[in-house]
Each structure stands twice: as C-alpha cells, then as structure tokens.
Design a protein around this motif. Structure first.
Motif, PDB file in Angstrom:
ATOM      1  N   GLY A 119     154.705  58.172  88.773  1.00  0.00           N
ATOM      2  CA  GLY A 119     154.362  59.409  89.447  1.00  0.00           C
ATOM      3  C   GLY A 119     153.279  60.166  88.718  1.00  0.00           C
ATOM      4  N   LEU A 120     153.084  61.406  89.144  1.00  0.00           N
ATOM      5  CA  LEU A 120     152.109  62.298  88.533  1.00  0.00           C
ATOM      6  C   LEU A 120     152.837  63.249  87.596  1.00  0.00           C
ATOM      7  N   VAL A 121     152.363  63.335  86.373  1.00  0.00           N
ATOM      8  CA  VAL A 121     153.002  64.203  85.385  1.00  0.00           C
ATOM      9  C   VAL A 121     151.929  64.875  84.543  1.00  0.00           C
ATOM     10  N   GLN A 122     152.217  66.069  84.072  1.00  0.00           N
ATOM     11  CA  GLN A 122     151.276  66.781  83.217  1.00  0.00           C
ATOM     12  C   GLN A 122     151.315  66.217  81.800  1.00  0.00           C
ATOM     13  N   PRO A 123     150.238  66.363  81.058  1.00  0.00           N
ATOM     14  CA  PRO A 123     150.256  65.949  79.645  1.00  0.00           C
ATOM     15  C   PRO A 123     151.431  66.598  78.912  1.00  0.00           C
ATOM     16  N   GLY A 124     152.091  65.794  78.097  1.00  0.00           N
ATOM     17  CA  GLY A 124     153.278  66.247  77.391  1.00  0.00           C
ATOM     18  C   GLY A 124     154.570  66.006  78.143  1.00  0.00           C
TER      19      GLY A 124
ATOM     20  N   LEU B 149     160.547  54.735  83.649  1.00  0.00           N
ATOM     21  CA  LEU B 149     160.314  53.621  84.552  1.00  0.00           C
ATOM     22  C   LEU B 149     161.516  52.682  84.536  1.00  0.00           C
ATOM     23  N   SER B 150     161.804  52.108  85.701  1.00  0.00           N
ATOM     24  CA  SER B 150     162.889  51.141  85.832  1.00  0.00           C
ATOM     25  C   SER B 150     162.355  49.867  86.465  1.00  0.00           C
TER      26      SER B 150
ATOM     27  N   ASN C  67     157.770  59.535  76.784  1.00  0.00           N
ATOM     28  CA  ASN C  67     157.747  60.955  76.445  1.00  0.00           C
ATOM     29  C   ASN C  67     156.374  61.347  75.918  1.00  0.00           C
ATOM     30  N   ASN C  68     156.112  62.646  75.919  1.00  0.00           N
ATOM     31  CA  ASN C  68     154.847  63.167  75.388  1.00  0.00           C
ATOM     32  C   ASN C  68     153.655  62.389  75.954  1.00  0.00           C
ATOM     33  N   LEU C  69     153.636  62.252  77.262  1.00  0.00           N
ATOM     34  CA  LEU C  69     152.596  61.452  77.913  1.00  0.00           C
ATOM     35  C   LEU C  69     151.216  62.073  77.729  1.00  0.00           C
ATOM     36  N   ARG C  70     150.239  61.200  77.641  1.00  0.00           N
ATOM     37  CA  ARG C  70     148.852  61.597  77.442  1.00  0.00           C
ATOM     38  C   ARG C  70     147.990  61.104  78.614  1.00  0.00           C
ATOM     39  N   PRO C  71     146.861  61.721  78.857  1.00  0.00           N
ATOM     40  CA  PRO C  71     145.992  61.230  79.950  1.00  0.00           C
ATOM     41  C   PRO C  71     145.630  59.751  79.798  1.00  0.00           C
ATOM     42  N   GLU C  72     145.498  59.293  78.566  1.00  0.00           N
ATOM     43  CA  GLU C  72     145.135  57.886  78.356  1.00  0.00           C
ATOM     44  C   GLU C  72     146.274  56.914  78.670  1.00  0.00           C
ATOM     45  N   ASP C  73     147.455  57.439  78.971  1.00  0.00           N
ATOM     46  CA  ASP C  73     148.565  56.587  79.423  1.00  0.00           C
ATOM     47  C   ASP C  73     148.472  56.301  80.928  1.00  0.00           C
ATOM     48  N   THR C  74     147.544  56.936  81.603  1.00  0.00           N
ATOM     49  CA  THR C  74     147.376  56.712  83.039  1.00  0.00           C
ATOM     50  C   THR C  74     147.050  55.249  83.309  1.00  0.00           C
ATOM     51  N   ALA C  75     147.857  54.618  84.147  1.00  0.00           N
ATOM     52  CA  ALA C  75     147.691  53.190  84.440  1.00  0.00           C
ATOM     53  C   ALA C  75     148.724  52.775  85.477  1.00  0.00           C
ATOM     54  N   VAL C  76     148.567  51.567  85.965  1.00  0.00           N
ATOM     55  CA  VAL C  76     149.633  50.921  86.725  1.00  0.00           C
ATOM     56  C   VAL C  76     150.487  50.159  85.715  1.00  0.00           C
ATOM     57  N   TYR C  77     151.772  50.398  85.746  1.00  0.00           N
ATOM     58  CA  TYR C  77     152.697  49.778  84.800  1.00  0.00           C
ATOM     59  C   TYR C  77     153.468  48.665  85.515  1.00  0.00           C
ATOM     60  N   TYR C  78     153.528  47.516  84.842  1.00  0.00           N
ATOM     61  CA  TYR C  78     154.194  46.346  85.394  1.00  0.00           C
ATOM     62  C   TYR C  78     155.307  45.883  84.463  1.00  0.00           C
ATOM     63  N   CYS C  79     156.371  45.426  85.067  1.00  0.00           N
ATOM     64  CA  CYS C  79     157.466  44.770  84.370  1.00  0.00           C
ATOM     65  C   CYS C  79     157.169  43.269  84.391  1.00  0.00           C
ATOM     66  N   VAL C  80     157.298  42.599  83.243  1.00  0.00           N
ATOM     67  CA  VAL C  80     156.931  41.182  83.135  1.00  0.00           C
ATOM     68  C   VAL C  80     158.056  40.384  82.498  1.00  0.00           C
TER      69      VAL C  80
ATOM     70  N   VAL D 297     151.370  55.388  87.155  1.00  0.00           N
ATOM     71  CA  VAL D 297     151.633  56.548  86.304  1.00  0.00           C
ATOM     72  C   VAL D 297     150.313  57.284  86.128  1.00  0.00           C
ATOM     73  N   THR D 298     150.304  58.554  86.501  1.00  0.00           N
ATOM     74  CA  THR D 298     149.109  59.372  86.358  1.00  0.00           C
ATOM     75  C   THR D 298     149.455  60.600  85.525  1.00  0.00           C
ATOM     76  N   VAL D 299     148.735  60.769  84.423  1.00  0.00           N
ATOM     77  CA  VAL D 299     148.961  61.901  83.530  1.00  0.00           C
ATOM     78  C   VAL D 299     147.737  62.806  83.622  1.00  0.00           C
ATOM     79  N   SER D 300     147.943  63.956  84.221  1.00  0.00           N
ATOM     80  CA  SER D 300     146.809  64.843  84.467  1.00  0.00           C
ATOM     81  C   SER D 300     147.306  66.259  84.673  1.00  0.00           C
ATOM     82  N   SER D 301     146.495  67.217  84.242  1.00  0.00           N
ATOM     83  CA  SER D 301     146.829  68.613  84.483  1.00  0.00           C
ATOM     84  C   SER D 301     146.175  69.099  85.771  1.00  0.00           C
TER      85      SER D 301
END
Length: 114
Positions: free
Chosen positions: A9-14, A19-20, A83-96, A110-114
C-alpha cells in the motif's frame, strides 16, 4: 507452486506495513523463503531470507534493524514486517520459493511517500 502476496500500500516515511505471502502446491516447510523487490527501472534485489525452520535469517544491509522476516509453517505463510519505511523502499515486493530465481508470486506494491 502458488504464491500470493498481500499487504502492500501507500505509507508515509517512517510508517509500517506487514506483507503476507500464502504458499501452496509444494512442501512449504522444506524450503527457504525470501522476499525480493523491484524498484522502478531497477533489477530484482533480495530483501530477506528465512530458512525452513525459521531459525536463520538474512537481511540486506539497507533494511537491517527495520525489516523482520518470519514464517508460520503450520499455515504455509511467510511475512515481512517493515518498520521505519523510507522512500527508497518503494518497490514491488515478491515472495519467492527457494533461491532468488525461484518461483514467485504476482507481487504487491509498496509506495513510501509523503
């Protein structure tokens, strides 16, 4: 093999997200599981890995102390607490399943943005 991710989802920095990944079609308790991510315009990178009993874990340096991988072998589930998400964590996350080039799900954004 079927892997279905959720929780992005969309979350603010911090902020935080959990994810499941629901796994089916293989003996879940026998395989390493990992989370990888792909940011826009970049390649896949491994974020975290957990061994079959869930005792040993690996994290890439940039997420150490912020992300936690866990699994529930009784439920065929793997999780990534972020936790403590940063803008650089923005990505599509995959389970492998298994190695970095193993089968993966459709991903969760996952989108980290204010």
């Amino acid at each position: 093999v079927q892997l279905v991710e959720s929780g992005g989802g969309l979350v603010q920095p911090g902020g935080s997200l959990r994810l499941s990944c629901e796994a089916s079609g293989f003996t879940f308790s026998s395989d390493d599981m990992r989370w990888v991510r792909q940011a826009p315009g970049k390649g896949l990178e491994t974020v975290a890995v957990i061994n079959p009993p869930g005792v040993n874990t690996y994290y890439r340096d940039s997420v150490k102390g912020r992300f936690t991988i866990s699994r529930d072998n009784a439920k065929n589930m793997v999780y990534l607490q972020m936790n403590n998400l940063r803008p650089e964590d923005t990505a599509v996350y995959y389970c492998v399943k298994g190695g970095a080039s193993g089968p993966r799900g459709q991903g969760t954004q996952v989108t980290v943005s204010s």
